[in-house]
Design an enzyme around this catalytic site. Structure first.
Site, PDB file in Angstrom:
ATOM      1  CB  SER A 112      -0.657   0.174   1.392  1.00 27.02           C
ATOM      2  OG  SER A 112      -1.630  -1.189   1.156  1.00 27.02           O
ATOM      3  CB  CYS A 113       3.830   2.415   1.468  1.00 22.96           C
ATOM      4  SG  CYS A 113       3.122   2.539   3.605  1.00 22.96           S
ATOM      5  NE  ARG A 114       5.800  -1.255  -6.478  1.00 28.04           N
ATOM      6  CZ  ARG A 114       5.326  -2.298  -7.120  1.00 28.04           C
ATOM      7  NH1 ARG A 114       5.556  -3.958  -6.288  1.00 28.04           N
ATOM      8  NH2 ARG A 114       5.908  -2.038  -8.564  1.00 28.04           N
TER       9      ARG A 114
END
Length: 422
Positions: free
Chosen positions: A388-390
């Site tokens: 998700s952070c990517r």
């Protein structure tokens, strides 16, 4: 009493529709039948999680607990799932009449919140009862929650560098290790480190920057971290490298460092944890610990804007309790207001997306060992968190900035050449 099919109810509640196939334990299904990814809700507890914590938090609880199973994506790298769900996890506004119908159709028991999975940290209001936000005690607890997981687990995910911050890829084909080496070297070059100088690395993690600076540049380096496991690992790594006479790591809050007059200070991934309201004292402390013409390199995740915005519930409860982000403009302003001269700023946003991609790959490659080390629930949380952070970096919702500043001398001298040397 009319019974509502679970899949239909969930799909109707979602504000922007169901982007993947969703199947529930009552035999119902919704979403595109040709979707390469299917979410399977396997029990009533999972339904209660989804209904009582709408959005990312409920999904995270059900997923971490094993009540929501993903088919078609590896739990160590659910990037494709995260990509398809992005923007589709929020519930729409529901009228009182719809709530009554939902309760009647699904059963009142599904609106009683189950205990959260053990991976979840206390909510903000509960943490507030145990100490002021970003007090030394509460910061120590927040750091321990995230970093004192397992050094072996981090070794599997991060690789030999044990660097849990954005790498810098010299080219698209560089390995993670090459990119982490380049990150530490870029910091050293921007700080213009020279043999015999003194470096302070605040929030030093497992000691990567301390070791790199001492080994490659001949400086005397001190690192401090609030994580006991990081400090223990770093001390052992220093001994293995034979650097005990020039490198040191302390289990210590940076605010308790008593030495001053450093030639350089590096802060790689600490600013996210200290709180925006503490920026004046943070940058002031760092300035006061530099000698005239001493340099500061601040490496931090930032937002793409400078508005105050709370971290989402999933990140706050499962990943970085009390973490705060804001734009690089705020970092620069606060550094300047603290008396530092800002010389350079660089955005490495896409480098962090690539770093997270490689951490996910490591988690997949070492999945069984990671599960053995921390348990299936924690391993799942890490997979979805990194994927998700990517996406956040790829979509320019979050960025990574390195800000280079200097404590200018009383006569205005800064020690910089006319053009950058790094």
């Amino acid at each position: 009493m009319t019974t509502i099919k679970i899949a239909d109810a969930i799909a109707d509640l979602l504000r922007d529709g169901m982007p993947v196939r969703f199947e529930a334990y009552d035999g119902s299904g919704t979403g595109p039948e040709d979707s390469p990814i299917t979410l399977e809700l396997v029990n009533q507890r999972g339904l209660a999680y989804l209904l009582t914590a709408p959005g990312d938090l409920g999904l995270a609880r059900a997923y971490a607990a094993g009540d929501l199973v993903v088919h078609g994506a590896h739990p160590g790298d659910p990037y494709e799932l995260a990509r398809r769900l992005k923007g589709h996890t929020k519930f729409r506004k529901v009228s009182p009449g719809e709530i009554v119908a939902l309760v009647r159709g699904l059963g009142f028991a599904n609106l009683k919140p189950p205990p959260p999975p053990p991976q979840e940290h206390l909510p903000r209001w509960r943490r507030a009862m145990e100490g002021l936000r970003h007090s030394m005690g509460r910061d120590a607890e927040a750091i321990s929650h995230h970093y004192d997981v397992s050094n072996a687990f981090y070794r599997h995910v991060l690789g030999p560098s044990m660097a849990y911050t954005c790498a810098v890829y010299p080219d698209a084909d560089a390995t993670l290790e090459e990119a982490q080496h380049e990150k530490f070297d870029l910091v050293a070059r921007k700080l213009d480190l020279k043999p015999g100088q003194r470096l302070l690395d605040v929030g030093c993690g497992w000691g990567g920057m301390v070791i790199h600076a001492a080994k490659e540049y001949g400086v005397k380096a001190l690192g401090v971290t609030l994580s006991q496991q990081q400090a223990d690992w770093g001390k052992e790594a220093i001994d293995r490298e034979g650097l005990g006479d020039v490198a040191e790591i302390r289990h210590l809050d940076y605010r308790d460092v008593f030495e001053t007059g450093f030639d350089a200070i590096s802060s790689i991934g600490l600013t996210e944890h200290i709180g925006v309201r503490n920026y004046p004292s943070y940058f002031g402390f760092l300035r006061d610990h530099l000698k005239p013409e001493g340099r500061l390199l601040n490496h931090s995740i930032t937002r793409h804007h400078n508005r105050r915005e709370e971290t989402g519930a999933f990140i706050d409860r499962y990943v970085f309790p009390d973490g705060e982000l804001i734009g690089s403009g705020t970092h620069i302003k606060e550094a300047q207001d603290a008396g530092l001269e800002v010389m350079h700023s660089e955005n490495l946003r896409m480098h962090y997306a690539m770093t997270l991609r490689d951490w996910n790959r490591n988690l997949v490659d070492n999945w069984d060992a990671c599960v053995d080390e921390v348990g299936i629930g924690t391993a799942r949380v890490w997979g979805i968190y990194m994927a998700s952070c990517r996406l956040g970096f790829e979509w320019n919702e979050i960025q990574l900035h390195q800000v280079l500043a200097v404590r200018t001398g009383d006569d205005g001298s800064d020690g910089f050449p006319l053009r950058p040397s790094w």
